[in-house]
Write an enzyme that holds these catalytic residues in place. Structure first.
Site, short mmCIF file in Angstrom:
data_model
loop_
_atom_site.label_atom_id
_atom_site.label_comp_id
_atom_site.label_asym_id
_atom_site.label_seq_id
_atom_site.Cartn_x
_atom_site.Cartn_y
_atom_site.Cartn_z
N SER A 15 0.80 -1.23 0.00
CA SER A 15 0.00 0.00 0.00
C SER A 15 0.83 1.28 0.00
O SER A 15 0.36 2.31 -0.47
CB SER A 15 -0.94 0.00 1.21
OG SER A 15 -0.21 -0.17 2.41
N HIS A 248 -0.82 6.14 6.09
CA HIS A 248 -0.34 5.86 4.74
C HIS A 248 0.08 7.16 4.05
O HIS A 248 -0.28 8.25 4.50
CB HIS A 248 -1.44 5.17 3.91
CG HIS A 248 -1.54 3.71 4.17
ND1 HIS A 248 -2.19 3.18 5.27
CD2 HIS A 248 -1.05 2.63 3.48
CE1 HIS A 248 -2.11 1.87 5.23
NE2 HIS A 248 -1.42 1.51 4.17
#
Length: 267
Positions: A15, A248
């Site tokens: 990711s 993230h």
């Protein structure tokens, strides 16, 4: 800007490469953004792109293990690597050590602890704390990164391989906040786990001909709590999690990664 040296970029990874939550979304099942660092890199170089990144990927699902999501089954990423690729980026290993997964789980636990109805679930989620990878687990992750690099060089002969480390999430000066709802002791353990993930990249780069882009080091001043974070934190409300990927890279983080790769290529 066009660069005649690289004509076809291929990207492998999890990711931190695929870019969940960054619009526009290119592949919802893979949680892959059309503005992740592989796309930005290929655009900068004027190159074609084969983006094989999938959120949740491990080194095993890149090498030889299919990856299953709710929406699709993905073949091992190396299966899709084109032989014509002349630049291949790799960001993987964090999920092998449960890095961001543990961070997200503990953040949820902290948020749920404030409500009597959800406190039992909070206790369940926090029962297992921050992972402390053993030397054998670190070695396995590094060895698998080496296997990926070796497989890439066989399939795409002559390609330059770039290992792209994870952005710093919990930095030296990150403190407890709404975005990082962890006590100081947990923050310190998460910081050390990030260091361990970075160590995996250093070990793999030292055993291969791959170029290392040390994004943990390069992003140290852009962690959560800084004036200009390159990563997301926990949203203020749980209902805001739809379409969000806590802990993230943000769009500015992806731009920074792409620029760092270009700088490293041209040194």
């Amino acid at each position: 800007m066009s660069d005649p040296e690289y004509r076809h970029v291929a990207a492998l990874g999890s990711s931190f490469a695929s870019g969940p939550g960054i619009e526009p979304i290119e592949d919802r099942a893979a949680r892959r953004s059309a503005r992740n660092y592989p796309h930005l890199l290929a655009e900068t170089l004027g190159a074609a792109l084969t983006d094989l990144t999938v959120a949740g990927a491990t080194t095993a699902t890149i090498i030889d293990t299919p990856q299953r999501s709710l929406l699709r089954k993905f073949p091992p990423q190396l299966d899709g690597l084109p032989g014509i690729a002349d630049l291949v980026t790799i960001t993987a290993g964090g999920n092998d050590l449960n890095y961001i997964g543990a961070m997200t789980r503990l953040a949820f636990a902290a948020r749920l602890a404030g409500n009597a109805l959800t406190r039992p679930l909070s206790s369940l989620l926090s029962r297992v704390g921050v992972p402390t990878p053993s030397p054998d687990e670190v070695e396995l992750a590094a060895a698998n990164l080496v296997r990926i690099v070796e497989a890439v060089t066989k399939r795409a002969a002559g390609a330059r391989v770039v290992l792209v480390d994870y952005l710093t999430v919990i930095g030296e000066h990150t403190t407890t906040s709404g975005e990082t709802p962890f006590p100081a002791s947990t923050l310190d353990m998460l910081r050390r786990l990030g260091d361990t993930v970075s160590e995996v990249f250093t070990l793999a780069a030292g055993r291969t001909s791959a170029t290392l882009v040390p994004m943990r080091e390069l992003s140290a001043s852009h962690a959560l709590g800084s004036a200009d974070p390159w990563v997301t934190g926990m949203p203020a409300r749980l209902r805001d999690l739809a379409g969000c990927a806590p802990f993230h890279p943000k769009a500015n983080g992806m731009r920074a990664v792409a620029a760092a790769i270009v700088d490293r290529l041209r040194e």
